[in-house]
Design an enzyme around this catalytic site. Sequence first.
Site: not given
Length: 416
Positions: A133, A210, A213, A236, A374
């Site tokens: 991202h 990261d 998600q 999220k 993104c």
Amino acid sequence: MITTIQEVKRKFDVEDVRKDFPILTRLVNGKSLVYLDNAATSQKPQTVIDALTQYYTFDNANIHRGLYFLSELATEQYESARLKVKEFINAMSVSEIVFVRGATEAINLVASSLCRAKHFKDGDEVIISHMEHHANIVPWQLLGDRKNINLKVIPINDAGELDMDAFEKLFCEKTKLVSVVHISNALGTINPVKKIIEIAHAKKIPVLIDGAQAIPHHKVDVQELDADFYVFSGHKVFGPTGIGVLYGKTEFLEMMPPYQGGGDMIRTVTFEKTTFDDIPRKFEAGTPNIAGGIALGAAIDYVMQFDRPELAEYENELLVYGTEKLSQIEGLRIIGTAKEKASVISFVIDGIHPYDIGTIIDTDGIAIRTGHHCTQPIMQRFNLPATARASFAFYNTKEEIDNLVLGIHKVKKMFA
Ligand code: PMP
């Protein structure tokens, strides 16, 4: 009193669960909302909305500084949310949980603070992947103001999987950090982050993951992964926007200087010199998103009432069903076909721009994401300007996927 995560698990039943999310009952363009943009942000259960309302209605006060009832109450609730996060990701200590605005701010904090800690020299390298991202690309480039950092990129194959052999070859004496995404928001690929961390640690290189998600879909254990940093956003994972988490191992957070200066992060201030508070407070300058933190705690409570593998299994059923149904549509191509995938389906249709797909199915109340998500470099890798993307949460149903398929057929008819 500090509350801990509940132990007795609630049986998952999708119809029952849907009742917890008031937005799922609303109409859009006269049709029942079909919300399939969970990778962008997830919907909020009533308990999260109630936590926000409760705080602002009855408990509002600033934290850490007041010696009166409401301030102490707000502090206790905010710090109890931090404890919930610690348990949620199995951090070693609650002081390893830094509240930030989201995954983006967490990565900017690490980049900026590691740079100020002189972790990087001019010409040093950070290894990222081709599916990052922008939040895990741009912060490293911004360091160019202070240090010239080069990005080394792990290539991917046509299915959207990392080339692990190529990864190992990227290391050299200039490598100072590996920073990779756990689950790709654009492709759904689940990356072998444990293996990535093992390889990097064998070469004594720290790793940032990261997890924006991954956190909503899978149980994450930062100690088991041995991640040095793990970041995610509250919104999220069924919590509010404007709150997120940076997990950092104590040894790193202790050595890193503050990211921002201001109130609440200091021990003493004179015009000549300031001393800083302990971790995590030295990274939390100013009045934080108190309501957001408390409501993130409520979101964690919500998720933790379920057996998480049961939720993941249901989401995988949706992925398998959606993949099968969408693959049957002539001219439709799925982008991202990794063996290990989360419930994200990116696709393109011959001769139809993704924006047209998104706009037309929206008239039937179906919300999917269209664009570059993104992740412009991954679009370039597949030679595409954009994709349409349906991403599922555990409150989605096979009927909603059927509606998406009907919507796509309608789009195709219009363009025939
Ligand atoms: N990383 C990934 C993989 C993401 O999907 C996102 C959000 N789309 C981010 C980072 C940034 O999250 P936020 O905008 O909440 O900071």
